[in-house]
Design an enzyme around this catalytic site. Structure first.
Site, PDB file in Angstrom:
ATOM      1  N   SER A  43      56.427  39.537  39.948  1.00 23.65           N
ATOM      2  CA  SER A  43      55.540  38.833  40.511  1.00 23.65           C
ATOM      3  C   SER A  43      55.553  38.252  41.231  1.00 23.65           C
ATOM      4  O   SER A  43      57.432  37.451  41.364  1.00 23.65           O
ATOM      5  CB  SER A  43      54.355  38.605  39.136  1.00 23.65           C
ATOM      6  OG  SER A  43      53.707  37.563  40.081  1.00 23.65           O
ATOM      7  N   HIS A  92      40.522  41.221  35.201  1.00 24.01           N
ATOM      8  CA  HIS A  92      40.181  40.716  36.234  1.00 24.01           C
ATOM      9  C   HIS A  92      38.507  39.986  35.851  1.00 24.01           C
ATOM     10  O   HIS A  92      37.444  41.442  35.465  1.00 24.01           O
ATOM     11  CB  HIS A  92      39.918  41.196  37.582  1.00 24.01           C
ATOM     12  CG  HIS A  92      39.286  40.715  38.771  1.00 24.01           C
ATOM     13  ND1 HIS A  92      37.715  41.194  39.496  1.00 24.01           N
ATOM     14  CD2 HIS A  92      39.460  40.031  39.540  1.00 24.01           C
ATOM     15  CE1 HIS A  92      37.480  40.610  40.402  1.00 24.01           C
ATOM     16  NE2 HIS A  92      38.750  39.379  40.112  1.00 24.01           N
TER      17      HIS A  92
END
Lengths: 517, 517
Positions: free
Chosen positions: B438, B235
């Site tokens: 995921s 991120h």
């Protein structure tokens, strides 16, 4: 009709952890599904049947009992007695973990939905909590929060996950945002502090600290080798910033009023004439509500040989940044002066259910910052990423309802009531200080923790303060002073004991101890 | 009865800006008031009569017209067309100030309270806004936010200014807080990640970024000369932290899945064997939802000669930090392993009206940090100062209602629905990737900005993604895929034009372009 192709269930991408047996399982699943249709698939995957997963559905197999083991009870650690035991006087000791109060999260029972017991329990916890909040809100005097607001009209929006992630001026694809309100609020503040609409950049922050962290960061990016100067009565977030950002920092002395001492500032500046200066100017200090003399700070910089291209001023206007513009005598906080940024809290003078703030800076500084940020592939020039989209709505709502004139009236009321409080205190023989431009009344720290906690006074060393906010009425101040007088009679045994001297904190002329009265 | 002593109106403390005429004014006021009684004073100071202030009431004299001059309209600056003009494709350019949408804050008219026009206007703005939020919430697919929540039971608390300022374990005198709920939530997460109640420290943050900023800061305070290692798909807040904190940072390559490439990690570690290592481990990357192999990262460190006292691992679990514990195959995020901190977002998998997060670290690390912080006279070890007290209430409410088992069911549903989506995409000839652990489905970026914006897809380069959250139903996914198929027929002229190759982003085996299908 689109045909469902179950071969897509096979993981074709590079996943290192896929075991052979797992692949076999997937293949079996695949074969089972070959016989099916979309309709069957949908039924299989229906939400209602989620419990009846086929045994060999993998990789999404879930662990049988998701409950982690219970950790030890720690309510007795660190030498502090438990909730019901006799409480020790509290100390500010960081780095501890004391469960003085804790409403444990418990796992629902299987039949909770049927019996409704859990809902009932939670409703009772919340009802009790609400009652305590009502009581606590009623007796609050010490923190600069305006607790008087009614956002009933906005409660319809609590059902939405509103997030202004990133920059207020760069729309993200996430549609549930409130940027249109945020920019309206920012425009209002830019106008208040006299910066043209096309020359400012800013955003709505999570609190005053975030504004300070941003302002000091912008200053550092503009002057990477700059020295940070801040008076020792600056908010602790300024020194937190210095440490976080690895900046050299000079603490400047203050006058007894709490204002920055510009003589000392000059002396400190002279120590580092070769380095640019980044200065935090307090528009209302935390404890004494002192307003640093911005004009004198600028004059001192100029006199010491700092040209405007060699310093950056951040104004920490946490509370008074929104009050000063409405007071004639106040040194004006204005971008017409050589300042770089101003921050203010939104939950203080405006009033808001949760903390928030406004940060305004010059667009040119953000351009400098963002060139660097882009290189790092960051999407924003804010400190936080996801940002609370409700805060702009609260601010927009209040600003629209009150307007500049409404705030002016409230500032007037607060300053008058603060003078009233100081008058009542000194007339009762209690030394008190009230800075000219402030609604923060400083006086001796009460001797009784319980009294301090009841009225939620903020204390530091031997002094306490009341910050007179729009929700503080004369009646409330009277109740407070009357109770303080009663209590003092007990603490000081009707004058037999001496009340403490607070001259070093509030000045000899304000102290009313035996020596100074 | 306490006698009011108006001499206290005279400012006795050291205030440099008090002019002589000002002092004269104060004295006049004083003389006027000498004749009065408390009753009169109270009347004079009454809220209702605040407009009829005596002319010579100073220093609180207010400026006559508080309205600052209106700044220029800037809706056409920076070369971007106005709202109603034809829009250019948006670029991510930082450091700009473009008022694409802005709901201006206007000054109330004097008669607004009588006519009720302002209230009516604001109600209509809010009603329209609510309608747009409903529509936007319905079509949201791209961001990992669970938009399915009902906090009606908590709306009664919106009237309070709830603020957990500072440390969750150190009570402040401000009584309107929710620390008892916050500590309950923290306990729940510490248990989830297997850290004993008396060995953790943590707090509820404003967002995932704050958790990352805190984790990396703790790492840096533990190892002041440590090098930060993070995969290039981390991120952006990780790289923001590196810049803010002036840390040396090594970007590590990723595999096509998005996971950290531990071969490259090893090579980078060998470059700085003399310095301690601070590592960000992604428990779900932003774009591809890839989970870094925590065990392999630790093994790589050990193999390269880094003993446990020479590295600090922060786990960025923004979304998956709360999902992984419920998936059997997932590498366990646990403090039984040599990790230093874990952060997770609260508005993502849990769902919350505003962004928030949870940060858990080891108490011993905070002890190290806070020794330094105390020296700086800071009152807390958090990044922010004032902290949203509503967020803990939202989290406490949901955790209590759902429990570990409830989250397990939702994780199950999301993983199933994500597989369903991937299946539908590939069966329609659209290359897609879904990492094993995921619920993020990655595929070609749609050719049409309008479509992307309607479904609020997050895009990067030539790929887009859908994050399947608990509020995303099979029906919604079907609507989306059906519309995508229709649109593609137009974009690619029923197959006459070729769809783009995305092999470099999602791997050859997932790409379904002419070359790779």
């Amino acid at each position: 009709m689109v045909i469902w192709n179950p071969s897509s269930w096979l993981p074709q991408n590079h996943i290192r952890r896929v075991s052979t047996s797992h692949q076999t399982q997937l293949r079996r699943l695949h074969q089972k599904q070959m016989a099916g249709s979309i309709g069957m698939m949908l039924r299989d995957l229906n939400l209602e049947t989620v419990e009846s997963l086929p045994e060999d559905f993998d990789p999404t197999t879930l662990i049988n009992d998701p409950l982690p083991p219970i950790a030890n009870d720690a309510s007795h650690i660190n030498g502090v007695k438990s909730i019901n035991g006799k409480e020790k006087p509290r100390e500010i000791v960081l780095g501890r973990n004391v469960h003085t109060t804790c409403l444990e999260v418990t796992e629902p029972d299987a039949d909770d939905e049927v019996t409704g017991e859990r809902e009932a329990y939670m409703a009772s916890v919340l009802a009790r909590y609400r009652k305590s909040l009502l009581e606590r809100t009623k007796h609050h005097l010490g923190y600069p929060y305006n607790l008087d607001f009614d956002y009933g009209a906005l409660s319809q929006l609590q059902h939405f996950s509103i997030n202004n992630l990133g920059d207020p001026f760069i729309e993200s694809n996430y549609g549930v945002h409130s940027r249109q309100f945020e920019v309206g609020v920012l425009d209002w503040f830019a106008r208040l502090w006299e910066l043209e609409k096309n020359e400012y950049w800013g955003y709505i922050t999570n609190c005053g600290t975030e504004g300070n962290l941003h302002g000091i960061l912008v200053g550092r990016e503009v002057f990477p080798d700059g020295i940070l100067y801040a008076s020792c009565e600056s908010h602790y977030s300024i020194f937190k910033a210095a440490r976080m950002y690895r900046m050299d920092c000079e603490k400047v002395n203050t006058l007894v009023s709490g204002e920055i001492d510009c003589e000392d500032f000059k002396a400190k500046l002279c120590l580092h004439k070769d380095k640019p200066a980044i200065i935090n100017v307090n528009i209302g200090t935390t404890v004494k509500g002192a307003v640093d003399d911005l004009d004198l700070v600028i004059k001192t910089l100029e006199e010491t040989g700092f040209t405007h291209d060699r310093f950056y001023i951040h104004c920490d206007g946490a509370l008074f940044g929104l009050m000063m513009p409405f007071v004639k005598l106040a040194p004006k906080v204005s971008f017409k002066k050589p300042i770089g940024s101003v921050s203010v809290s939104g939950h203080k003078f405006v009033g808001c259910p949760m903390p928030c703030g406004v940060q305004i800076t010059r667009l040119e500084h953000i351009n400098a910052l963002s060139r660097n940020v882009e290189y790092l592939a960051s999407r924003d020039a804010t400190i936080m990423g996801s940002r609370n989209g409700h805060a702009p709505l609260f601010l927009w709502y209040t600003l629209n309802r009150k307007g500049y004139r409404g705030f002016q009236k409230e500032v007037q009321k607060c300053l008058r009531n603060a003078h009233y409080l100081k008058g009542r205190l000194t007339s009762a023989g209690i030394g008190a200080m009230l800075n000219e431009l402030s609604s923060t009344v400083v006086f001796e720290r009460p001797q009784d923790e319980e009294f301090t906690r009841k009225w939620q006074l903020a204390c530091q060393g031997s002094i306490a303060h009341v910050v007179v906010m729009p929700n503080i009425t004369i009646d409330k101040l009277d109740d407070f002073v009357n109770e303080l007088i009663e209590k003092r009679a007990i603490w000081y045994e009707n004058g037999k004991l001496q009340s403490p001297c607070v001259a070093s904190d509030i000045g000899k002329s304000n102290c009313l101890c035996v020596l100074h009265k």
